[in-house]
Motif scaffolding. Structure first.
Motif, PDB file in Angstrom:
ATOM      1  N   ILE A  79      39.963  20.291 -12.575  1.00  0.00           N
ATOM      2  CA  ILE A  79      39.539  19.637 -10.849  1.00  0.00           C
ATOM      3  C   ILE A  79      40.578  18.341 -10.905  1.00  0.00           C
ATOM      4  N   ASN A  80      40.745  18.372  -9.404  1.00  0.00           N
ATOM      5  CA  ASN A  80      41.574  17.188  -9.004  1.00  0.00           C
ATOM      6  C   ASN A  80      41.108  15.433  -9.605  1.00  0.00           C
ATOM      7  N   SER A  81      41.997  14.461  -9.808  1.00  0.00           N
ATOM      8  CA  SER A  81      41.249  12.958 -10.657  1.00  0.00           C
ATOM      9  C   SER A  81      40.800  12.210 -10.104  1.00  0.00           C
ATOM     10  N   ASN A  82      40.568  12.567  -8.516  1.00  0.00           N
ATOM     11  CA  ASN A  82      39.702  10.937  -7.118  1.00  0.00           C
ATOM     12  C   ASN A  82      38.563  12.218  -6.883  1.00  0.00           C
ATOM     13  N   THR A  83      38.518  13.878  -7.506  1.00  0.00           N
ATOM     14  CA  THR A  83      36.850  14.049  -6.843  1.00  0.00           C
ATOM     15  C   THR A  83      35.699  12.944  -7.230  1.00  0.00           C
ATOM     16  N   ASN A  84      34.913  13.137  -6.084  1.00  0.00           N
ATOM     17  CA  ASN A  84      33.930  12.879  -6.429  1.00  0.00           C
ATOM     18  C   ASN A  84      33.052  13.598  -7.614  1.00  0.00           C
ATOM     19  N   ILE A  85      32.888  13.956  -8.426  1.00  0.00           N
ATOM     20  CA  ILE A  85      32.572  14.780  -9.193  1.00  0.00           C
ATOM     21  C   ILE A  85      31.031  14.909  -9.178  1.00  0.00           C
ATOM     22  N   ASP A  86      30.481  14.292  -9.359  1.00  0.00           N
ATOM     23  CA  ASP A  86      28.672  13.942 -10.053  1.00  0.00           C
ATOM     24  C   ASP A  86      28.371  14.230  -8.297  1.00  0.00           C
ATOM     25  N   LYS A  87      28.893  13.865  -6.990  1.00  0.00           N
ATOM     26  CA  LYS A  87      28.590  14.712  -5.907  1.00  0.00           C
ATOM     27  C   LYS A  87      28.740  15.581  -5.737  1.00  0.00           C
ATOM     28  N   CYS A  88      29.844  16.538  -5.737  1.00  0.00           N
ATOM     29  CA  CYS A  88      30.288  17.566  -5.883  1.00  0.00           C
ATOM     30  C   CYS A  88      29.441  18.370  -6.430  1.00  0.00           C
ATOM     31  N   ILE A  89      28.519  18.152  -7.915  1.00  0.00           N
ATOM     32  CA  ILE A  89      27.816  18.926  -8.436  1.00  0.00           C
ATOM     33  C   ILE A  89      26.259  18.912  -8.012  1.00  0.00           C
ATOM     34  N   ASP A  90      25.962  17.337  -7.341  1.00  0.00           N
ATOM     35  CA  ASP A  90      24.669  17.381  -6.972  1.00  0.00           C
ATOM     36  C   ASP A  90      24.822  18.199  -5.426  1.00  0.00           C
ATOM     37  N   ILE A  91      25.804  18.662  -4.945  1.00  0.00           N
ATOM     38  CA  ILE A  91      25.786  18.971  -3.241  1.00  0.00           C
ATOM     39  C   ILE A  91      25.589  20.586  -4.067  1.00  0.00           C
ATOM     40  N   ALA A  92      26.428  21.232  -5.128  1.00  0.00           N
ATOM     41  CA  ALA A  92      26.222  22.077  -5.424  1.00  0.00           C
ATOM     42  C   ALA A  92      24.887  23.259  -5.992  1.00  0.00           C
ATOM     43  N   LEU A  93      23.703  22.343  -7.309  1.00  0.00           N
ATOM     44  CA  LEU A  93      22.900  22.221  -7.674  1.00  0.00           C
ATOM     45  C   LEU A  93      21.648  22.809  -6.332  1.00  0.00           C
ATOM     46  N   ASN A  94      21.680  21.854  -5.214  1.00  0.00           N
ATOM     47  CA  ASN A  94      20.981  21.593  -4.331  1.00  0.00           C
ATOM     48  C   ASN A  94      21.369  22.422  -3.101  1.00  0.00           C
ATOM     49  N   GLN A  95      22.259  23.888  -3.428  1.00  0.00           N
ATOM     50  CA  GLN A  95      22.320  24.698  -2.487  1.00  0.00           C
ATOM     51  C   GLN A  95      21.388  25.702  -2.435  1.00  0.00           C
ATOM     52  N   TYR A  96      20.810  26.029  -1.017  1.00  0.00           N
ATOM     53  CA  TYR A  96      19.914  27.406  -1.517  1.00  0.00           C
ATOM     54  C   TYR A  96      20.669  28.124  -2.268  1.00  0.00           C
ATOM     55  N   PHE A  97      19.404  28.722  -2.730  1.00  0.00           N
ATOM     56  CA  PHE A  97      19.560  30.296  -4.040  1.00  0.00           C
ATOM     57  C   PHE A  97      17.835  31.031  -3.963  1.00  0.00           C
ATOM     58  N   GLU A  98      18.474  31.819  -3.099  1.00  0.00           N
ATOM     59  CA  GLU A  98      17.086  32.518  -3.621  1.00  0.00           C
ATOM     60  C   GLU A  98      15.532  32.423  -2.722  1.00  0.00           C
ATOM     61  N   ASP A  99      15.126  31.810  -3.022  1.00  0.00           N
ATOM     62  CA  ASP A  99      13.808  30.923  -2.686  1.00  0.00           C
ATOM     63  C   ASP A  99      13.500  29.620  -2.773  1.00  0.00           C
ATOM     64  N   SER A 100      14.563  29.179  -3.542  1.00  0.00           N
ATOM     65  CA  SER A 100      13.998  27.715  -3.289  1.00  0.00           C
ATOM     66  C   SER A 100      15.651  27.494  -3.537  1.00  0.00           C
ATOM     67  N   ILE A 101      16.144  26.203  -4.636  1.00  0.00           N
ATOM     68  CA  ILE A 101      17.289  26.443  -4.308  1.00  0.00           C
ATOM     69  C   ILE A 101      18.495  25.954  -6.026  1.00  0.00           C
ATOM     70  N   LEU A 102      19.296  25.645  -6.211  1.00  0.00           N
ATOM     71  CA  LEU A 102      19.789  26.156  -7.116  1.00  0.00           C
ATOM     72  C   LEU A 102      19.079  25.332  -8.434  1.00  0.00           C
ATOM     73  N   LYS A 103      19.413  24.539  -8.278  1.00  0.00           N
ATOM     74  CA  LYS A 103      18.880  23.382  -9.050  1.00  0.00           C
ATOM     75  C   LYS A 103      16.921  23.431  -9.733  1.00  0.00           C
ATOM     76  N   ASP A 104      16.346  24.564  -8.793  1.00  0.00           N
ATOM     77  CA  ASP A 104      15.091  24.574  -9.583  1.00  0.00           C
ATOM     78  C   ASP A 104      15.095  25.708 -10.396  1.00  0.00           C
ATOM     79  N   LEU A 105      16.699  26.867 -10.298  1.00  0.00           N
ATOM     80  CA  LEU A 105      16.853  27.871 -11.251  1.00  0.00           C
ATOM     81  C   LEU A 105      17.502  26.800 -12.550  1.00  0.00           C
ATOM     82  N   TYR A 106      17.906  26.383 -12.347  1.00  0.00           N
ATOM     83  CA  TYR A 106      18.694  25.167 -13.550  1.00  0.00           C
ATOM     84  C   TYR A 106      17.748  24.867 -14.045  1.00  0.00           C
ATOM     85  N   GLN A 107      16.754  24.697 -13.668  1.00  0.00           N
ATOM     86  CA  GLN A 107      15.505  24.104 -14.314  1.00  0.00           C
ATOM     87  C   GLN A 107      14.327  24.941 -14.784  1.00  0.00           C
TER      88      GLN A 107
END
Length: 214
Positions: A79-107
């Protein structure tokens, strides 16, 4: 220290490359599969990327995420030095996956995360405006999808679809060198596919099943 010579490798093309994060965090979880069970964010590190010929632009990376399954590294994202990693991960975990969002599956799967800071000064952190979109490849199913424009082995919307034709480059050298607190990554490529618009590069990992006789 563990030396890793082939892995599912993701390279961020530009700062805050959300599609890259989205793909890396979701790929491999379809059909009740578990791609990984924990991940580690590595801040202020140096992933040195050596490229020959030098007219192919890929900059060094200064953060990383290592994904593990049963304590074995299975995926690396640099990853690049200036990337906002926390924000990018938050967006990734809030993407829709199957019938909910990815964060729910991770939990549900109890996927844990950790952070370490290597506190290294960046080496050659030069901004490259025309950095090529690079998708290192280590396995056949992924190569097939990448040649269709996808970033992932799973069929989804993430990818670079600017060209549907690729040609083979037999002589190309790209090496990723990264040392963390517990791993050394030495990922070498000696050939690649590139699309006709020269916006997408798919280097083939030298020590992967793609280079072995079938």
């Amino acid at each position: 220290m563990n030396i890793i010579r082939t892995i599912d490798l993701w390279t961020e093309q530009h700062d805050n490359h959300y599609e890259c994060f989205n793909g890396a965090f979701v790929d491999g979880f379809e059909n009740n599969k578990i791609a990984f069970d924990k991940y580690k964010i590595v801040k202020n590190c140096n992933c040195i990327i050596t490229v020959k010929p030098e007219d192919i632009n890929i900059r060094n990376k200064h953060n990383a995420i290592i994904f593990y399954k049963n304590d074995i590294p299975v995926r690396l994202m640099v990853i690049n030095s200036n990337t906002n990693i926390d924000k990018c991960i938050d967006i990734a975990l809030n993407q829709y996956f199957e019938d909910s969002i990815l964060k729910d599956l991770y939990q549900k799967l109890n996927i844990k995360s950790s952070i370490i800071d290597m506190n290294e000064e960046p080496i050659n952190d030069n901004v490259i405006d025309d950095e090529i979109d690079t998708g290192s490849c280590d396995r056949w199913n992924l190569l097939y999808n990448m040649l269709q424009g996808l970033y992932t082995e799973t069929n989804n919307a993430y990818g670079n679809f600017s060209s549907d034709k690729y040609y083979f480059i037999p002589d190309l050298f790209i090496k990723y060198d990264l040392k963390t607190d517990s791993e050394i990554f030495e990922i070498t490529h000696k050939c690649a596919f590139i699309n006709t618009t020269k916006t997408r590069l798919i280097p083939i990992q030298e020590n992967s099943p793609l280079t072995k006789n079938i």
